[in-house]
Design a protein around this motif. Structure first.
Motif, PDB file in Angstrom:
ATOM      1  N   MET A   1       0.867  -1.015   0.040  1.00 19.03           N
ATOM      2  CA  MET A   1      -0.040  -0.071   0.036  1.00 19.03           C
ATOM      3  C   MET A   1       0.849   1.183   0.106  1.00 19.03           C
ATOM      4  O   MET A   1       0.670   2.099  -0.731  1.00 19.03           O
ATOM      5  CB  MET A   1      -0.777  -0.127   1.082  1.00 19.03           C
ATOM      6  N   SER A   2       1.878   1.419   0.831  1.00 15.36           N
ATOM      7  CA  SER A   2       2.738   2.662   1.084  1.00 15.36           C
ATOM      8  C   SER A   2       3.560   2.987   0.030  1.00 15.36           C
ATOM      9  O   SER A   2       4.208   3.922  -0.103  1.00 15.36           O
ATOM     10  CB  SER A   2       3.321   2.587   2.517  1.00 15.36           C
ATOM     11  N   GLU A   3       4.015   1.659  -0.848  1.00 18.83           N
ATOM     12  CA  GLU A   3       4.820   1.874  -2.101  1.00 18.83           C
ATOM     13  C   GLU A   3       4.453   2.962  -3.007  1.00 18.83           C
ATOM     14  O   GLU A   3       5.247   3.603  -3.530  1.00 18.83           O
ATOM     15  CB  GLU A   3       5.212   0.387  -2.655  1.00 18.83           C
ATOM     16  N   VAL A   4       3.174   3.127  -2.852  1.00 17.46           N
ATOM     17  CA  VAL A   4       2.654   4.325  -3.787  1.00 17.46           C
ATOM     18  C   VAL A   4       3.197   5.601  -3.240  1.00 17.46           C
ATOM     19  O   VAL A   4       2.882   6.727  -3.929  1.00 17.46           O
ATOM     20  CB  VAL A   4       1.414   4.013  -4.146  1.00 17.46           C
ATOM     21  N   LEU A   5       3.267   5.489  -2.118  1.00 17.73           N
ATOM     22  CA  LEU A   5       3.699   7.188  -1.503  1.00 17.73           C
ATOM     23  C   LEU A   5       5.112   7.375  -1.284  1.00 17.73           C
ATOM     24  O   LEU A   5       6.009   6.405  -1.270  1.00 17.73           O
ATOM     25  CB  LEU A   5       2.970   6.823  -0.078  1.00 17.73           C
ATOM     26  N   SER A   6       5.380   8.544  -1.038  1.00 16.22           N
ATOM     27  CA  SER A   6       6.781   9.070  -1.327  1.00 16.22           C
ATOM     28  C   SER A   6       7.387   8.909   0.216  1.00 16.22           C
ATOM     29  O   SER A   6       6.553   9.005   1.073  1.00 16.22           O
ATOM     30  CB  SER A   6       6.820  10.608  -1.604  1.00 16.22           C
ATOM     31  N   HIS A   7       8.587   8.615   0.133  1.00 13.45           N
ATOM     32  CA  HIS A   7       9.504   8.494   1.369  1.00 13.45           C
ATOM     33  C   HIS A   7      10.452   9.749   1.527  1.00 13.45           C
ATOM     34  O   HIS A   7      11.264   9.594   2.101  1.00 13.45           O
ATOM     35  CB  HIS A   7      10.160   7.209   1.501  1.00 13.45           C
ATOM     36  N   ASP A   8      10.313  10.658   0.700  1.00 14.05           N
ATOM     37  CA  ASP A   8      11.132  11.886   0.645  1.00 14.05           C
ATOM     38  C   ASP A   8      10.845  12.668   1.942  1.00 14.05           C
ATOM     39  O   ASP A   8      10.017  12.973   2.354  1.00 14.05           O
ATOM     40  CB  ASP A   8      10.559  12.627  -0.551  1.00 14.05           C
ATOM     41  N   PRO A   9      11.989  12.706   2.615  1.00 18.34           N
ATOM     42  CA  PRO A   9      11.924  13.487   3.839  1.00 18.34           C
ATOM     43  C   PRO A   9      11.494  14.962   3.940  1.00 18.34           C
ATOM     44  O   PRO A   9      11.233  15.432   5.000  1.00 18.34           O
ATOM     45  CB  PRO A   9      13.504  13.057   4.533  1.00 18.34           C
ATOM     46  N   THR A  10      11.550  15.558   2.571  1.00 15.31           N
ATOM     47  CA  THR A  10      11.240  16.991   2.695  1.00 15.31           C
ATOM     48  C   THR A  10       9.896  17.110   2.471  1.00 15.31           C
ATOM     49  O   THR A  10       9.292  18.334   2.691  1.00 15.31           O
ATOM     50  CB  THR A  10      11.980  17.326   1.447  1.00 15.31           C
ATOM     51  N   VAL A  11       9.107  15.834   2.243  1.00 17.24           N
ATOM     52  CA  VAL A  11       7.674  15.894   2.012  1.00 17.24           C
ATOM     53  C   VAL A  11       7.140  15.633   3.462  1.00 17.24           C
ATOM     54  O   VAL A  11       7.262  14.603   4.335  1.00 17.24           O
ATOM     55  CB  VAL A  11       7.050  14.821   1.201  1.00 17.24           C
ATOM     56  N   ALA A  12       6.347  16.619   3.743  1.00 18.73           N
ATOM     57  CA  ALA A  12       5.492  16.847   5.056  1.00 18.73           C
ATOM     58  C   ALA A  12       4.022  16.111   5.028  1.00 18.73           C
ATOM     59  O   ALA A  12       3.800  15.439   6.015  1.00 18.73           O
ATOM     60  CB  ALA A  12       5.347  18.299   5.735  1.00 18.73           C
ATOM     61  N   LEU A  13       3.439  16.346   4.058  1.00 18.50           N
ATOM     62  CA  LEU A  13       2.086  15.884   3.884  1.00 18.50           C
ATOM     63  C   LEU A  13       1.925  15.248   2.396  1.00 18.50           C
ATOM     64  O   LEU A  13       2.238  15.922   1.609  1.00 18.50           O
ATOM     65  CB  LEU A  13       1.014  17.031   4.306  1.00 18.50           C
ATOM     66  N   GLU A  14       1.025  14.044   2.465  1.00 21.12           N
ATOM     67  CA  GLU A  14       0.921  13.589   0.991  1.00 21.12           C
ATOM     68  C   GLU A  14      -0.427  12.713   0.989  1.00 21.12           C
ATOM     69  O   GLU A  14      -0.762  12.165   1.974  1.00 21.12           O
ATOM     70  CB  GLU A  14       1.984  12.626   0.596  1.00 21.12           C
ATOM     71  N   CYS A  15      -1.042  12.945  -0.084  1.00 18.88           N
ATOM     72  CA  CYS A  15      -2.195  11.957  -0.214  1.00 18.88           C
ATOM     73  C   CYS A  15      -2.290  11.496  -1.820  1.00 18.88           C
ATOM     74  O   CYS A  15      -1.748  12.110  -2.501  1.00 18.88           O
ATOM     75  CB  CYS A  15      -3.440  12.578  -0.029  1.00 18.88           C
ATOM     76  N   ARG A  16      -2.743  10.372  -1.833  1.00 15.34           N
ATOM     77  CA  ARG A  16      -3.023   9.564  -3.188  1.00 15.34           C
ATOM     78  C   ARG A  16      -4.514   9.081  -3.256  1.00 15.34           C
ATOM     79  O   ARG A  16      -4.979   8.390  -2.398  1.00 15.34           O
ATOM     80  CB  ARG A  16      -2.205   8.413  -3.426  1.00 15.34           C
ATOM     81  N   GLY A  17      -5.078   9.460  -4.231  1.00  8.27           N
ATOM     82  CA  GLY A  17      -6.346   8.807  -4.753  1.00  8.27           C
ATOM     83  C   GLY A  17      -7.560   8.914  -3.586  1.00  8.27           C
ATOM     84  O   GLY A  17      -8.343   8.076  -3.500  1.00  8.27           O
ATOM     85  N   LEU A  18      -7.436  10.266  -2.917  1.00 10.62           N
ATOM     86  CA  LEU A  18      -8.285  10.423  -1.913  1.00 10.62           C
ATOM     87  C   LEU A  18      -9.738  10.391  -2.247  1.00 10.62           C
ATOM     88  O   LEU A  18     -10.123  11.339  -3.125  1.00 10.62           O
ATOM     89  CB  LEU A  18      -8.159  11.653  -1.221  1.00 10.62           C
ATOM     90  N   GLU A  19     -10.816   9.533  -1.694  1.00 10.33           N
ATOM     91  CA  GLU A  19     -12.042   9.519  -2.052  1.00 10.33           C
ATOM     92  C   GLU A  19     -12.902   9.761  -0.895  1.00 10.33           C
ATOM     93  O   GLU A  19     -12.537   9.298   0.230  1.00 10.33           O
ATOM     94  CB  GLU A  19     -12.572   8.194  -2.611  1.00 10.33           C
ATOM     95  N   LYS A  20     -13.926  10.610  -1.006  1.00 10.83           N
ATOM     96  CA  LYS A  20     -14.911  10.765   0.086  1.00 10.83           C
ATOM     97  C   LYS A  20     -16.325  11.090  -0.390  1.00 10.83           C
ATOM     98  O   LYS A  20     -16.584  11.755  -1.549  1.00 10.83           O
ATOM     99  CB  LYS A  20     -14.361  11.931   0.616  1.00 10.83           C
ATOM    100  N   TYR A  21     -17.123  10.172  -0.018  1.00  9.62           N
ATOM    101  CA  TYR A  21     -18.589  10.355  -0.182  1.00  9.62           C
ATOM    102  C   TYR A  21     -19.455  11.129   1.010  1.00  9.62           C
ATOM    103  O   TYR A  21     -19.129  10.761   2.250  1.00  9.62           O
ATOM    104  CB  TYR A  21     -19.356   9.127  -0.269  1.00  9.62           C
ATOM    105  N   LEU A  22     -20.424  11.986   0.899  1.00 11.04           N
ATOM    106  CA  LEU A  22     -21.065  12.417   2.050  1.00 11.04           C
ATOM    107  C   LEU A  22     -22.586  12.155   1.733  1.00 11.04           C
ATOM    108  O   LEU A  22     -22.875  12.048   0.416  1.00 11.04           O
ATOM    109  CB  LEU A  22     -20.842  13.926   2.070  1.00 11.04           C
ATOM    110  N   GLY A  23     -23.404  11.728   2.706  1.00 16.14           N
ATOM    111  CA  GLY A  23     -24.685  11.358   2.648  1.00 16.14           C
ATOM    112  C   GLY A  23     -24.948   9.998   2.181  1.00 16.14           C
ATOM    113  O   GLY A  23     -23.752   9.385   2.265  1.00 16.14           O
ATOM    114  N   GLU A  24     -26.069   9.498   2.238  1.00 17.96           N
ATOM    115  CA  GLU A  24     -26.449   8.140   2.226  1.00 17.96           C
ATOM    116  C   GLU A  24     -27.534   7.839   1.089  1.00 17.96           C
ATOM    117  O   GLU A  24     -28.366   8.815   0.770  1.00 17.96           O
ATOM    118  CB  GLU A  24     -26.834   7.551   3.458  1.00 17.96           C
TER     119      GLU A  24
END
Lengths: 241, 390
Positions: A1-24
């Protein structure tokens, strides 16, 4: 899972493919449709876009205040697991500072005590060290003389400055601000925004600011434009980073 | 408001228990001081049917043959040395008679006793209102009569009265007048020396029953069973002899406790409402604390601590209030005659009343604060902040 994410120490925050639904059911809305984002230390980034495009939802997901329906979030090299509130809480305490549109100071506590609150939870400093640091943060935001005042005895701009001092208390790697000047007049807005960007750069913090104000956005290093749950464009204003 | 409610609830809980158990304890003291902890009476013999039904589950009592009275009291008393809880024994020859004064006559029950033994198993000495046990002991024809008997025949200490059984009649001197407070006793019972009773009733051998006092009154049932097995005589414990009255006291205690628990319960509901309101009003603050890194447990603890403070302070105030009211009502004049005799409210000081009140308050208060605390802890900060910001 985390191989898609950066391990660059200069990176403070990262997101990939973030999905969110609201309501039902039939009223369910797909608010975030796979957002990718990376923030480096010391970088100040603005998110702009029309109301309802998902700016604040993205900010709360990145701040681990809410739970995503898909995608990955990594803060200071640590991936935030799904469904582990305890881990999210710890990560927020150590690495993330928030500034909201409203100051949200606790009315029963003085400015100094409000700034001490996050430090008390982190539990690293002694009582005296916490007090000294809170006082120095309030000095930094220009409120050293008013540290013993209750929030009700401060103006709107001053309250928001206390909120900024509070957000910096635990020296977070990431500072997330949701319309931090939305409730202030132009003069105070510029003052608060400049303060925010100044301390972020000085402390090497990644700062993500949601704003409707294009003039303030122009003071950032980058502007990300969101539409309909996606980042549709990026404008670099400062090539230094 | 919640604090005051808890304090009042705890206070009245203690007062209710103190006075109900006070009257109960007083009643127990009266019956123990009058009729003793265990009474050994009729001898029984196992019948053929009971021998056949040798099963441990068979009720052999219904198949026994009874012989009235205790034929050999000395043997029984000797056998009682095997029961370590027995503190004292007194043989009693009991029969009916009538007592005549110059003014009136009355039906009575004569108790023939050995005074020195009987004062060891009863509170007769302390129950004498006029005259004295010494006067009785020094007077061979002396009698001690119940207060209501004395009232009825208008007899006083020093008066001469006649006790009649069939054709037999003897003259006796009133050496004392006693009052147990139990009407049924005070209106019929007359004590005389055992020798005099034997002569009056023409019963030179045996006694009607043996009155037994115990070191630990609460073991009376077990001891009575042991005594029955050892002596083959019916032995009845005070709890069984006075079962109906003790049940009444138990019912009062339960009813009283339920009533005063309601005060604590209502205070608990008040507290629940207050805390639930605080949770609703403070959702933003809760969300902010959560955003700073405060855990669900931290948030929950804030409300649990609030409950705990109310509980501790309320319970301590309640204890003080309960003790003060208990002390106050103990001097309230209240004349009771019938099942016991008292001229004041009777209270019982027991640490257990405070323990029960504290436990009841703890359960109610902790439940009242637990639900709002859990609700506060479940708040999702993102939802709250987004809702407020929009």
């Amino acid at each position: 899972m985390s191989e898609v994410l950066s391990h660059d120490p200069t990176v403070a925050l990262e997101c990939r493919g973030l999905e969110k639904y609201l309501g039902e059911g039939a009223s369910q809305v797909h608010v975030l449709r796979g957002v990718d984002l990376q923030l480096k230390r010391g970088e100040v980034v603005a998110i702009v876009g029309p109301s309802g495009c998902g700016k604040s939802t993205l900010l709360y997901l990145l701040g681990l205040l809410d739970r995503q329906d898909g995608g990955h979030i990594i803060v200071s090299g640590e991936e935030a697991p799904l469904d582990q509130d305890g881990v999210h809480t710890r990560m927020r305490c150590r690495n993330i500072g928030f500034v909201f549109q409203f100051h949200f100071l606790l009315p029963e506590f003085s400015a100094l005590e409000n700034v001490i609150l996050p430090m008390r939870k982190l539990g690293v400093l002694s009582a005296k060290e916490m007090k000294d640091r809170a006082q120095s943060l309030l000095d930094e935001v220009g409120l050293g003389e008013k540290s013993m005042r209750l929030p009700s005895q401060l103006s709107g701009g001053e309250q928001q400055r206390v909120a900024i001092a509070r957000s910096l208390a635990n020296k977070p790697h990431v500072l997330l601000a949701d319309e931090p000047t939305g409730n202030l007049d132009i003069k105070n807005s510029i003052r608060i925004f400049d303060l925010l960007t100044k301390v972020a750069r000085e402390n090497d913090q990644a700062t993500l600011v949601v704003t409707h104000n294009p003039d303030l956005a122009q003071r950032c290093d980058r502007i990300l434009k969101m539409e309909d749950g996606l980042i549709v464009s990026e404008e670099r204003l400062n090539d230094a980073r | 408001m919640s604090l005051g409610g808890i304090a009042f609830g705890v206070g009245f809980f203690i007062v209710t228990l103190a006075q109900v158990s006070g009257f109960e304890e007083f009643f127990i003291q009266t019956i123990l001081g009058t009729d003793g902890a265990v009474r050994i009476e009729d001898r029984f013999q196992s019948t053929l049917a009971s021998v056949r039904s040798n099963s441990p589950f068979a009720d052999n009592r219904s198949q026994r043959k009874y012989i009235e009275g205790v034929e050999n009291p000395d043997e029984i008393i000797e056998a009682l040395t095997a029961v370590p809880n027995v503190a004292g024994t007194s043989v009693v020859l009991k029969d009916s008679a009538s007592i005549d004064s110059p003014l009136r006559s009355s039906r009575i029950q004569v108790y023939g006793i050995i005074a020195s033994d009987h004062i060891g198993v009863s509170q007769l000495e302390g129950q004498i209102r006029m005259g004295s046990i010494q006067r009785f002991q020094e007077t061979p024809t002396g009698i001690i009569i119940g207060a209501k008997v004395a009232d009825r025949i208008k007899a006083h200490v020093g008066d001469s009265v006649i006790i009649r059984v069939g054709d037999q009649q003897n003259r006796y001197r009133v050496s004392g007048i006693f009052e147990t407070g139990v009407s049924d006793i005070d209106k019929v019972r007359v004590f005389m020396h055992l020798g005099q009773a034997r002569s009056l009733f023409k019963k030179p051998h045996g006694v009607s029953f043996i009155q037994v006092s115990l070191f630990d009154r609460d073991r009376a049932r077990e001891d009575a069973e042991t005594i029955e097995n050892i002596t083959s005589h019916i032995a009845s414990a005070w709890q069984d002899r006075e079962k109906s009255w003790l049940e009444v006291f138990r019912a009062f205690k339960i009813t009283g406790s339920i009533m005063v628990s309601t005060i604590i319960l209502i205070s608990g509901l008040g507290m629940f409402n207050t805390l639930a309101m605080i949770v609703m009003e403070k959702t933003r603050e809760i969300a902010i604390l959560r955003s700073m890194g405060y855990t669900r447990q931290d948030i929950s603890n804030v409300f649990l601590w609030q409950g705990a403070v109310v509980l501790v302070v309320g319970t301590i105030l309640g204890f003080l209030l309960g003790a003060a009211i208990t002390y106050g009502i103990s001097s309230v004049p209240l004349r009771i005659r019938g099942i016991f005799s008292t001229d004041n409210f009777v209270v019982n000081w027991s640490i257990m009343h405070y323990v029960y009140a504290g436990v009841t308050a703890s359960i109610i208060v902790m439940l009242s604060s637990l639900l709002p605390a859990r609700r506060a802890a479940r708040l999702v900060p993102g939802d709250v902040i987004r809702g407020t910001s929009s």
